[in-house]
Design a protein around this motif. Structure first.
Motif, PDB file in Angstrom:
ATOM      1  N   SER A  66       0.905  -1.224   0.257  1.00 19.55           N
ATOM      2  CA  SER A  66       0.174   0.260  -0.050  1.00 19.55           C
ATOM      3  C   SER A  66       0.958   1.317  -0.036  1.00 19.55           C
ATOM      4  O   SER A  66       0.509   2.256  -0.456  1.00 19.55           O
ATOM      5  CB  SER A  66      -0.893  -0.079   1.164  1.00 19.55           C
ATOM      6  OG  SER A  66      -0.107   0.003   2.361  1.00 19.55           O
ATOM      7  N   THR A  67       1.821   1.323   0.614  1.00 27.31           N
ATOM      8  CA  THR A  67       3.050   2.239   0.462  1.00 27.31           C
ATOM      9  C   THR A  67       3.471   2.561  -1.035  1.00 27.31           C
ATOM     10  O   THR A  67       3.739   3.841  -1.112  1.00 27.31           O
ATOM     11  CB  THR A  67       3.833   2.073   1.716  1.00 27.31           C
ATOM     12  OG1 THR A  67       3.455   1.644   2.934  1.00 27.31           O
ATOM     13  CG2 THR A  67       4.557   3.697   2.030  1.00 27.31           C
ATOM     14  N   GLY A  85       8.164  -1.113   0.422  1.00 29.49           N
ATOM     15  CA  GLY A  85       7.703  -0.917   1.782  1.00 29.49           C
ATOM     16  C   GLY A  85       8.289  -1.943   2.790  1.00 29.49           C
ATOM     17  O   GLY A  85       9.065  -2.716   2.324  1.00 29.49           O
ATOM     18  N   ALA A  86       7.692  -2.093   3.806  1.00 32.96           N
ATOM     19  CA  ALA A  86       8.129  -3.025   4.813  1.00 32.96           C
ATOM     20  C   ALA A  86       7.023  -3.396   5.814  1.00 32.96           C
ATOM     21  O   ALA A  86       6.117  -2.395   6.173  1.00 32.96           O
ATOM     22  CB  ALA A  86       9.257  -2.437   5.679  1.00 32.96           C
ATOM     23  N   LYS A 138       9.565  -8.345   5.565  1.00 36.03           N
ATOM     24  CA  LYS A 138       8.850  -8.206   4.408  1.00 36.03           C
ATOM     25  C   LYS A 138       7.956  -9.491   4.029  1.00 36.03           C
ATOM     26  O   LYS A 138       8.005 -10.440   4.605  1.00 36.03           O
ATOM     27  CB  LYS A 138       9.418  -7.637   3.350  1.00 36.03           C
ATOM     28  CG  LYS A 138      10.123  -6.224   3.475  1.00 36.03           C
ATOM     29  CD  LYS A 138      10.982  -5.725   2.377  1.00 36.03           C
ATOM     30  CE  LYS A 138      10.373  -5.796   0.957  1.00 36.03           C
ATOM     31  NZ  LYS A 138       8.914  -4.932   1.014  1.00 36.03           N
ATOM     32  N   GLY A 139       6.748  -9.159   3.234  1.00 33.25           N
ATOM     33  CA  GLY A 139       6.049 -10.381   2.828  1.00 33.25           C
ATOM     34  C   GLY A 139       4.559 -10.132   3.296  1.00 33.25           C
ATOM     35  O   GLY A 139       3.736 -11.353   3.308  1.00 33.25           O
ATOM     36  N   GLY A 172       2.296  -8.708   2.095  1.00 35.13           N
ATOM     37  CA  GLY A 172       1.477  -9.113   1.069  1.00 35.13           C
ATOM     38  C   GLY A 172       1.978 -10.277   0.042  1.00 35.13           C
ATOM     39  O   GLY A 172       1.800 -10.331  -1.188  1.00 35.13           O
ATOM     40  N   ALA A 175       4.808 -10.984  -1.131  1.00 31.63           N
ATOM     41  CA  ALA A 175       5.656 -10.502  -2.453  1.00 31.63           C
ATOM     42  C   ALA A 175       7.125 -10.654  -2.144  1.00 31.63           C
ATOM     43  O   ALA A 175       7.780 -10.218  -2.960  1.00 31.63           O
ATOM     44  CB  ALA A 175       5.377  -9.214  -2.642  1.00 31.63           C
ATOM     45  N   GLU A 205      10.615  -9.496  -4.273  1.00 28.66           N
ATOM     46  CA  GLU A 205      11.370  -8.169  -3.781  1.00 28.66           C
ATOM     47  C   GLU A 205      12.874  -8.413  -3.107  1.00 28.66           C
ATOM     48  O   GLU A 205      13.446  -7.584  -3.190  1.00 28.66           O
ATOM     49  CB  GLU A 205      10.414  -7.943  -2.318  1.00 28.66           C
ATOM     50  CG  GLU A 205       8.913  -7.168  -2.719  1.00 28.66           C
ATOM     51  CD  GLU A 205       8.073  -7.049  -1.641  1.00 28.66           C
ATOM     52  OE1 GLU A 205       7.417  -6.130  -1.664  1.00 28.66           O
ATOM     53  OE2 GLU A 205       8.517  -7.526  -0.201  1.00 28.66           O
ATOM     54  N   LYS A 252       6.017   1.271  11.494  1.00 31.22           N
ATOM     55  CA  LYS A 252       6.993   0.011  10.954  1.00 31.22           C
ATOM     56  C   LYS A 252       8.351   0.253  11.674  1.00 31.22           C
ATOM     57  O   LYS A 252       9.209  -0.513  11.491  1.00 31.22           O
ATOM     58  CB  LYS A 252       7.161   0.510   9.477  1.00 31.22           C
ATOM     59  CG  LYS A 252       5.928   0.569   8.635  1.00 31.22           C
ATOM     60  CD  LYS A 252       5.245  -1.049   8.767  1.00 31.22           C
ATOM     61  CE  LYS A 252       3.866  -0.854   7.972  1.00 31.22           C
ATOM     62  NZ  LYS A 252       3.789  -0.769   6.262  1.00 31.22           N
TER      63      LYS A 252
END
Ligand SMILES: O=C[C@H](O)[C@H](O)[C@H](O)COP(=O)(O)O
Length: 280
Positions: A36-37, A103-104, A115-116, A118, A120, A124, A142
């Protein structure tokens, strides 16, 4: 545009500031993260492109289906990592991407990152590893000292569907000290790599689809709760060594800076704490 929540406004401020700082006309190959970021980063990127403030041949390397769509919708060109030439053909440096903005889910004081959220993190991490610079963007939620301090959904681990149950049970048998480097070498090595006595690995379930989340690569995701992570590299390595694990959503010492938006509109800029100390 409808009014943004405070959190979204904070994400947008951080994303805009990082893009303005890093996407200069010299940047020809840009890695574009997921989440989203990153939506706000691509919004700003499209503005810069329209204003003629980006490299005329700018190409973007996506990290997911979502990221590919965002780039295309913004009228920007995508590039496949396999089509990029290594910057150093002698093999010294694999980096062919000038900078990646991503993002993070959580960032510690050394800029180790989870991360992850989402799902991805495989692409990434591959894109981050091929980048000269990884810049993280997010809102202040975060920003942590230790991984696991704020993000309680666990470390995302992409696994092959054919063995998810066995991988889950192998992860749950890890103990805080079992994989700490040189565990037998004396008191210095006796520090726990993570907090919980027994990790818990949960198969991530899809929303509005029955069954598990299936990643862009056709795999499953286990969310591994270990509590606070005192030694991110040891945890990443211990999980990654299990056959069938495809990628772990811990990015150790890959990010060089992070931008966090605050609710009051200000932005916090961070580099690894150890570098701040060296500069003092
Ligand atoms: O898999 C998803 C990515 O790692 C995202 O970059 C991460 O989850 C942060 O996403 P968001 O900006 O939506 O919080």
């Amino acid at each position: 545009m409808s009014a943004l929540s405070l959190a979204d406004q904070a994400k947008r401020n951080a994303a805009f500031a990082a893009v303005d700082r890093h996407v200069t006309p010299e940047v020809r190959v840009l890695g574009v993260g997921t989440g989203s970021t990153v939506v706000f980063a691509v919004e700003r990127l499209a503005e810069l492109k329209q204003q003629g403030r980006t490299h005329p041949d700018l190409v973007c390397v996506p990290t997911s289906f979502q990221s590919t769509q965002l780039i295309a919708d913004a009228g920007l060109r995508t590039a496949d990592l396999n089509d990029l030439l290594p910057l150093d053909p002698t093999g010294g440096c694999p980096a062919s991407i000038d900078v990646t903005i991503d993002g993070a889910d959580e960032v510690d004081s050394e800029l180790n990152v989870i991360k992850g959220g989402g799902a991805a993190h495989l692409r990434e991490k591959v894109v981050a590893a091929a980048s000269k610079k990884l810049v993280i963007i997010g809102d202040h939620r975060k920003d942590a000292t230790t991984l696991g301090e704020k993000w309680d959904q666990g470390v995302p681990v992409e696994v092959t569907p054919i063995a998810w149950r066995s991988i889950k049970s192998q992860i749950e048998r890890l103990t805080p000290l079992s994989r700490a480097p040189a565990a037998a070498a004396g008191p210095a090595a006796a520090a726990a790599a993570f907090e919980f006595a027994s990790p818990v690995a949960v198969l991530r379930q899809a929303v509005r689809k029955a069954g598990p989340v299936v990643t862009d690569n056709g795999n499953f995701v286990l969310d591994v709760r270990v509590g606070k992570i005192f030694d991110p590299a040891a945890v990443e390595q211990a999980i990654k060594m299990i056959p069938g694990v495809i990628e772990v959503g811990i990015f150790c010492r890959m990010a060089s800076e992070a931008w966090f938006g605050n609710d009051d509109g200000s932005i916090a800029w961070r580099i690894p704490q150890s570098l701040v100390k060296e500069q003092d």
